[in-house]
Scaffold this motif. Structure first.
Motif, PDB file in Angstrom:
ATOM      1  N   GLN A  65       0.825  -1.213   0.000  1.00 25.71           N
ATOM      2  CA  GLN A  65       0.000   0.000   0.000  1.00 25.71           C
ATOM      3  C   GLN A  65       0.854   1.257   0.000  1.00 25.71           C
ATOM      4  OE1 GLN A  65      -3.373  -0.180  -0.488  1.00 25.71           O
ATOM      5  NE2 GLN A  65      -3.023   1.977  -0.941  1.00 25.71           N
ATOM      6  N   LYS A  68       1.972   1.840  -3.525  1.00 27.65           N
ATOM      7  CA  LYS A  68       0.835   2.284  -4.337  1.00 27.65           C
ATOM      8  C   LYS A  68       0.483   3.736  -4.025  1.00 27.65           C
ATOM      9  CE  LYS A  68      -1.273  -2.201  -5.182  1.00 27.65           C
ATOM     10  NZ  LYS A  68      -2.435  -3.066  -4.995  1.00 27.65           N
ATOM     11  N   ASP A  69       0.485   4.116  -2.752  1.00 24.46           N
ATOM     12  CA  ASP A  69       0.188   5.503  -2.366  1.00 24.46           C
ATOM     13  C   ASP A  69       1.236   6.462  -2.919  1.00 24.46           C
ATOM     14  OD1 ASP A  69      -2.009   4.561  -0.971  1.00 24.46           O
ATOM     15  OD2 ASP A  69      -1.056   4.736   1.008  1.00 24.46           O
ATOM     16  N   GLU A  72       0.809   6.914  -6.648  1.00 24.23           N
ATOM     17  CA  GLU A  72      -0.340   7.773  -6.933  1.00 24.23           C
ATOM     18  C   GLU A  72       0.021   9.243  -6.720  1.00 24.23           C
ATOM     19  OE1 GLU A  72      -4.819   8.546  -5.244  1.00 24.23           O
ATOM     20  OE2 GLU A  72      -4.048   6.494  -5.245  1.00 24.23           O
ATOM     21  N   GLN A  73       0.779   9.539  -5.675  1.00 22.29           N
ATOM     22  CA  GLN A  73       1.210  10.916  -5.428  1.00 22.29           C
ATOM     23  C   GLN A  73       2.090  11.430  -6.566  1.00 22.29           C
ATOM     24  OE1 GLN A  73       3.180  10.865  -1.649  1.00 22.29           O
ATOM     25  NE2 GLN A  73       1.290  10.675  -0.482  1.00 22.29           N
TER      26      GLN A  73
END
Length: 86
Positions: A65, A68-69, A72-73
């Motif tokens: 996670q 993935k975070d 995305e940023q």
């Protein structure tokens, strides 16, 4: 290595699993490097890890996670930058 700690490189099987999990392919030069040595941290006393914990993602959902975070940023930053400069 200037304070960077390395683990043994990723195996072919680990590389395939990571690429499948995140639905992407490492560029050939980065894949070659990661198979030789995997940077994991900045060493003792440093609180900020600058490298993705790729191997950890194979067994730890929190690591998955976090990557993935972060991805995305980065994507949102690129889109915002491009929008502002077009």
């Amino acid at each position: 290595s200037k304070g960077v700690l390395f683990e043994e490189g990723l195996t072919h099987e680990e590389m395939v699993q990571i690429e499948a999990k995140f639905d992407f392919r490492f560029p050939p030069d980065l894949a070659f490097f990661y198979k030789k040595a995997l940077p994991v941290s900045m060493g003792e006393g440093e609180s900020k890890v600058l490298f993705p914990a790729w191997r950890s993602t194979l067994s730890d959902e929190k690591s998955t996670q976090a990557i993935k975070d972060f991805s995305e940023q980065i994507f949102n930053h690129i889109v915002t930058f491009n929008y502002r400069h077009t």
